[in-house]
Design an enzyme around this catalytic site. Structure first.
Site: not given
Ligand code: SF4
Length: 97
Positions: A4, A22
């Site tokens: 991420k 996310d």
């Protein structure tokens, strides 16, 4: 560095289209049915295939903001949601007011 974070750096520092999934993007993608997946990698792969390249940078921010302020985790604001007519979330009728 996790996947991420690496994607966020690619997106924001280098302007490379990437999709850092996310918790907000994961929830919105699954609820709406736009890019369902059992984990963040599945959702990321679907979004990367689905979203036109020229919109990837903006789409990342739009999905996060939509999840943070409208399609919230506990009480989504479906009655005020601009994509309610497109959303496939089965429980959306419970959150219309
Ligand atoms: S209709 Fe509700 S569940 Fe669907 S995207 Fe909008 S806020 Fe989220």
């Amino acid at each position: 560095m996790g996947r991420k974070t690496a994607n966020v750096v690619l997106n924001t520092a280098f302007g490379q289209p990437a999709m850092a999934v996310d918790t907000h993007i994961f929830r919105v993608s699954n609820r709406t049915g736009i890019a369902p997946g059992k984990n963040v990698l599945e959702v990321e792969k679907r979004l990367m295939r689905l979203v036109p390249r020229e919109f990837l940078l903006d789409a990342h921010h739009w999905l996060i903001l939509h999840g943070r302020y409208t399609c919230t985790a506990r009480k989504p604001k479906c009655g005020a949601c601009i994509i309610e007519d497109l959303c496939e979330f089965k429980q959306k009728r419970d959150y219309m007011d």
